[in-house]
Design a protein around this motif. Sequence first.
Motif, PDB file in Angstrom:
ATOM      1  N   ARG A  56       0.831  -1.202   0.000  1.00 18.53           N
ATOM      2  CA  ARG A  56       0.000   0.000   0.000  1.00 18.53           C
ATOM      3  C   ARG A  56       0.869   1.257   0.000  1.00 18.53           C
ATOM      4  O   ARG A  56       0.598   2.215  -0.733  1.00 18.53           O
ATOM      5  N   TYR A  57       1.904   1.239   0.815  1.00 14.71           N
ATOM      6  CA  TYR A  57       2.792   2.409   0.890  1.00 14.71           C
ATOM      7  C   TYR A  57       3.507   2.621  -0.442  1.00 14.71           C
ATOM      8  O   TYR A  57       3.591   3.746  -0.945  1.00 14.71           O
ATOM      9  N   PHE A  58       4.012   1.529  -1.015  1.00 15.06           N
ATOM     10  CA  PHE A  58       4.723   1.640  -2.289  1.00 15.06           C
ATOM     11  C   PHE A  58       3.787   2.119  -3.396  1.00 15.06           C
ATOM     12  O   PHE A  58       4.164   2.958  -4.225  1.00 15.06           O
ATOM     13  N   SER A  59       2.576   1.575  -3.421  1.00 16.56           N
ATOM     14  CA  SER A  59       1.642   1.932  -4.493  1.00 16.56           C
ATOM     15  C   SER A  59       1.256   3.407  -4.430  1.00 16.56           C
ATOM     16  O   SER A  59       1.010   4.039  -5.460  1.00 16.56           O
ATOM     17  N   GLU A  60       1.211   3.956  -3.218  1.00 16.69           N
ATOM     18  CA  GLU A  60       0.879   5.376  -3.073  1.00 16.69           C
ATOM     19  C   GLU A  60       1.960   6.273  -3.659  1.00 16.69           C
ATOM     20  O   GLU A  60       1.699   7.438  -3.975  1.00 16.69           O
TER      21      GLU A  60
END
Length: 248
Positions: free
Chosen positions: A91-95
Amino acid sequence: MISNRNWLILFALSLCCSSFLLFLLHYMIFHDIHHILIYTIHDLAFLPLEVLLVTLILHQMLEYRAMKNKLNKLNMVIGVFFSEIGTPLLRYFSEHDRDHTEKITFFSSMKTWDTPQYQKKQKEIMNLPCSITITCTELIPLRNLLVMKEELLVRMLQNPVLLEHESFTDVLQAVFHLTEELKHRGECTNLPESDVDHVSGDITRAYSMMIPVWLSYLAHLKIHYPYLHSLAVRTNPFTETEDVIIRE
């Protein structure tokens, strides 16, 4: 101490001697060498079929069952990884993914995917670019998360069972390397642009490796654990907002 090879030789010789003694006993009792030869040749003739049945068929069946059980155990460990750190990282990377919108569109219909679609999507995702854009300030929460879960990563890397899953082992190594990179940078403040680019490359590597493994894990859940698959889909990291509430 008898070596393994010598033990096998002694065991083979003892079996041969036992067979000879039993044949000798049979002859001493019945005095019928013709009968002994008939059954000896009969047993030798059937020996290739026994090898076929035991070695090629039964052994393969047992090996397949053992591999299936091992894969189930592997996926349990992979599930712990994604539950504890993998999904939050995705989730953090995709943001911070330059192609964030494209990923959201790609995964938007995953609730309806069946097994063939999962296999198709695993191939398609390899063609989607993964490129991270991040700043020093944005590295701080990532560093804190990774350092907090470092012990879990170390325990997983020490697990010999995971060596059977090469792609997941690569993911662990990439994430652990990223942890080490960030940990050695302290608070990750005032880093030069060149260093941020270097860390972004490490993040991109881990990110691009994690997505196919995550999809493969979800495909496994779809078949074997539908209730776990349901939760995994509802906590899909490639959405604008996480919502586990079932509304339909």
